[in-house]
Design an enzyme around this catalytic site. Structure first.
Site, PDB file in Angstrom:
ATOM      1  N   GLY A   1     -10.980  22.883 -38.976  1.00 16.10           N
ATOM      2  CA  GLY A   1     -11.378  22.175 -37.767  1.00 16.10           C
ATOM      3  C   GLY A   1     -12.344  21.073 -38.159  1.00 16.10           C
ATOM      4  O   GLY A   1     -13.071  21.191 -39.151  1.00 16.10           O
TER       5      GLY A   1
ATOM      6  N   GLN B   1     -18.540  14.673 -37.562  1.00 14.22           N
ATOM      7  CA  GLN B   1     -18.558  15.101 -38.959  1.00 14.22           C
ATOM      8  C   GLN B   1     -18.042  14.030 -39.907  1.00 14.22           C
ATOM      9  O   GLN B   1     -18.185  14.164 -41.122  1.00 14.22           O
ATOM     10  CB  GLN B   1     -17.763  16.392 -39.132  1.00 14.22           C
ATOM     11  CG  GLN B   1     -18.434  17.596 -38.489  1.00 14.22           C
ATOM     12  CD  GLN B   1     -17.683  18.874 -38.783  1.00 14.22           C
ATOM     13  OE1 GLN B   1     -16.749  19.225 -38.071  1.00 14.22           O
ATOM     14  NE2 GLN B   1     -18.073  19.550 -39.854  1.00 14.22           N
TER      15      GLN B   1
ATOM     16  N   HIS C   1     -16.888  26.618 -32.443  1.00 13.76           N
ATOM     17  CA  HIS C   1     -17.615  25.911 -33.493  1.00 13.76           C
ATOM     18  C   HIS C   1     -17.489  24.390 -33.326  1.00 13.76           C
ATOM     19  O   HIS C   1     -18.490  23.663 -33.377  1.00 13.76           O
ATOM     20  CB  HIS C   1     -17.053  26.354 -34.851  1.00 13.76           C
ATOM     21  CG  HIS C   1     -17.669  25.724 -36.047  1.00 13.76           C
ATOM     22  ND1 HIS C   1     -18.477  26.418 -36.923  1.00 13.76           N
ATOM     23  CD2 HIS C   1     -17.565  24.469 -36.555  1.00 13.76           C
ATOM     24  CE1 HIS C   1     -18.853  25.611 -37.902  1.00 13.76           C
ATOM     25  NE2 HIS C   1     -18.308  24.428 -37.705  1.00 13.76           N
ATOM     26  N   GLU C   2     -16.252  23.919 -33.111  1.00 12.83           N
ATOM     27  CA  GLU C   2     -16.031  22.474 -33.015  1.00 12.83           C
ATOM     28  C   GLU C   2     -16.596  21.908 -31.717  1.00 12.83           C
ATOM     29  O   GLU C   2     -17.144  20.793 -31.707  1.00 12.83           O
ATOM     30  CB  GLU C   2     -14.542  22.149 -33.153  1.00 12.83           C
ATOM     31  CG  GLU C   2     -13.901  22.603 -34.449  1.00 12.83           C
ATOM     32  CD  GLU C   2     -14.642  22.171 -35.702  1.00 12.83           C
ATOM     33  OE1 GLU C   2     -15.324  21.118 -35.676  1.00 12.83           O
ATOM     34  OE2 GLU C   2     -14.556  22.885 -36.706  1.00 12.83           O
TER      35      GLU C   2
ATOM     36  N   HIS D   1     -20.248  21.338 -32.167  1.00 18.02           N
ATOM     37  CA  HIS D   1     -20.548  20.120 -32.922  1.00 18.02           C
ATOM     38  C   HIS D   1     -20.728  18.920 -31.998  1.00 18.02           C
ATOM     39  O   HIS D   1     -21.647  18.107 -32.185  1.00 18.02           O
ATOM     40  CB  HIS D   1     -19.411  19.798 -33.896  1.00 18.02           C
ATOM     41  CG  HIS D   1     -19.599  20.349 -35.270  1.00 18.02           C
ATOM     42  ND1 HIS D   1     -20.694  20.064 -36.052  1.00 18.02           N
ATOM     43  CD2 HIS D   1     -18.808  21.159 -36.022  1.00 18.02           C
ATOM     44  CE1 HIS D   1     -20.578  20.680 -37.222  1.00 18.02           C
ATOM     45  NE2 HIS D   1     -19.446  21.354 -37.223  1.00 18.02           N
TER      46      HIS D   1
END
Length: 210
Positions: free
Chosen positions: A78, A83, A171-172, A175
């Site tokens: 992912g 990022q 998780h993504e 972010h």
């Protein structure tokens, strides 16, 4: 996300089928894209909420292609736009669930559903992050997740995940709201994760923090 060792659109009732033609779709994105270096913890873009996507155009399509190329180059499952240094609410994924079923897709402007208490079964598996290279830590997250948002053309979508894939979706999304998984750890666990990172050398290109 590293491999293991309210939305702006109206909610939809049907979950997107992201398990069809995974290899062909991922390869097509990646072939059009260019891999970019990964930003790491400490870079300001990772520590603030990203801006909403309002234009669903060629620029967004190119970003998605580059994100898939970058994700593959870093051997991730992912990747969020910040990022690779882009301040936009977009993430891509190429992630299996606990049954080994592969999921490939894109979510723009994602928002996680708040799970009812009866659905909040926690899984405390290890978690890693491309932006904290080489570090892993046990982190309890619900083993089921629903994310609502839009696809790369602006159409409303709802994505459902279980197990490892549920962890990836959470998780993504984190972010894009300026939170890394290590921000959910205790101070001691966070220090240990950063120590793991400091001891290793990333296996992919990263952006050094000045």
């Amino acid at each position: 996300m590293a491999q293991q060792q309210d939305t702006r659109s109206e909610p939809v009732d049907e979950f997107v089928d992201d398990t069809v033609d995974c290899e062909e779709r991922e390869e097509a994105y990646r072939a059009r894209g260019t891999a970019r270096p990964i930003t790491v913890v400490g870079n300001p873009v990772l520590h603030r909420e990203c801006r909403d996507v309002t234009e669903f155009d060629g620029e967004l399509a190119r970003l998605v292609d580059d994100m898939f190329a970058s994700q593959r180059a870093a051997e991730g499952v992912g990747l969020a736009a910040n990022q690779i240094g882009v301040d936009r609410k977009v993430f891509v994924y190429d992630c299996p669930d606990d049954d080994g079923v592969r999921h490939v897709g894109v979510v723009v402007n994602p928002v996680l559903d708040e799970l009812p208490a009866e659905r909040r079964v926690l899984d405390d598996s290890n978690e890693g992050c491309l932006s904290v290279p080489g570090a892993y830590a046990s982190l309890a997250r619900p083993d089921f997740a629903v994310v609502r948002g839009q696809d790369a053309e602006g159409k409303p979508i709802t994505v459902r995940g279980t197990g490892y894939f549920a962890r990836c979706l959470q998780h993504e999304t984190d972010h894009l709201y300026g939170r890394l998984y290590i921000d959910r750890l205790s101070k001691r666990e966070r220090k240990d994760a950063l120590g793991q990172m400091a001891e290793g050398t990333p296996r992919y290109d990263t952006v050094p923090n000045d």
